[in-house]
Design an enzyme around this catalytic site. Sequence first.
Site, short mmCIF file in Angstrom:
data_model
loop_
_atom_site.label_atom_id
_atom_site.label_comp_id
_atom_site.label_asym_id
_atom_site.label_seq_id
_atom_site.Cartn_x
_atom_site.Cartn_y
_atom_site.Cartn_z
N ASP A 1 101.04 107.83 -10.49
CA ASP A 1 100.06 108.64 -11.20
C ASP A 1 98.70 108.62 -10.51
OD1 ASP A 1 98.66 110.13 -13.07
OD2 ASP A 1 99.52 109.14 -14.79
N HIS B 1 105.21 110.04 -18.96
CA HIS B 1 104.59 109.14 -19.94
C HIS B 1 105.44 109.03 -21.21
CE1 HIS B 1 101.19 108.99 -17.29
NE2 HIS B 1 100.90 110.26 -17.47
#
Length: 452
Positions: free
Chosen positions: A319, A268
Amino acid sequence: MSQALFAAQAWLPDGWAQDVRVDIGDDGLVSGVAANASADGAERLAGPLIPGMPNLHSHAFQRAMAGLTGAGGPQGDNFWAWRACMYRFLERLTPDDLEAIAAQLYVEMLERGYTTVGEFHYLHHDADGRPYTDPAETALRVVAAAGETGIGLRLLPVFYAHAGFGGEPPADGQRRFVCDLDGYARLAERCAQVTAIGFAPHSLRAVTPDELQAILALRASMSAQAPVHIHAAEQTREVDDCLEWSGQRPVEWLLWNAPLDRHWCLVHATHMRELEAAALASHGAVAGLCPSTEADLGDGLFNAEPFLLAGGHIGIGGDSHVGTDPFAELRLFEYGQRLVRRRRNLFERREGRSVGAALYRAAASGGAQALGFAAGAIAPGLRADLVVLDPDDPALAGHRGDRWLDAAIFGPARRPVRDVMVGGRWRVRGGRHPQAEATFARYRATLRRLVA
């Protein structure tokens, strides 16, 4: 056994080439590439050939949560409310369920052009938080799903010990994740017996500085070149809490206190200031971007411009797997930057050059780096992870060269992938995985029980 492929057009490291022969050895590695070659003795491919895409960040079990977290409310929603829902979902999940979900996910990923996956695996214990007899019980189910479907796997067993910065005791909903250092060492050693692994301290909120150093020492004793993946700066609350704890932001803390290099992936890294972004790029670490999940959770947008201008490396991940399409992830990444900057075609600054090609090449290379695999391009010595695009997809029709990639990413393509090879073995032909039907039947039966 060795084999040869012939592509009328193939995307090589220096660009598109015609009449390309790709020789593949018994080891699944590319042994030779020649342009303007003869097709004699080679399998003729039905479309343009490009390298496969790594998916550098996966929580396989969360594929089954898609559609379960869409209820609104007067105050809106956020990551932390989503996480509470995820904890409740885990209360019923068994190892058999995990294997069925992972297999379905990996089939979907292969059919869309992903060839390898980094499984950031933190679901270690049973529903009451008790270790299984085999500490790697659930990890082995992920390995089994990858073996069954044929996707390349880098297993990233996760160390997770705390609910917040400074060693805060774990919450009840985290009981299936929590390890101590001795337990984590046993887990990592067991996983390394069956597959390629990396090391994954979950985040600075879940791992203390001393524990992080212990994990890095374990890595040094087992495999000093293994990847290290860590969540960092995904949420603004995480940044605020880190500042309160340490006086530094998460990426800033890692830059000062961890030996970041090209073997690290910061997943991220959403909320970085310009100096942090440039410094992270200078260390050679990969920023692991997960655009569809980051959008779904309302995380925010990655500060791409200073990172990329400083030569930073990016890769993409699924994810939570609200999306399983690498082309869609790349489109969402570029579109997010356009909305922030209010300009178009931001990823490629060279006049007249393809944005889609630049995006795809960067993510394929960065993903391979983050997973520690010799892949991400079509070249001798690299693994034969290959994708044949479907020239009959309406979005790709009439295009050539880099415009195939622009059309696959930015056009209305739904299934631009025809065939997929992993390590020299075909896993998808004609857009379909051979086990898709059986895998889906098992997955559907699992979901009926879990969401009843």
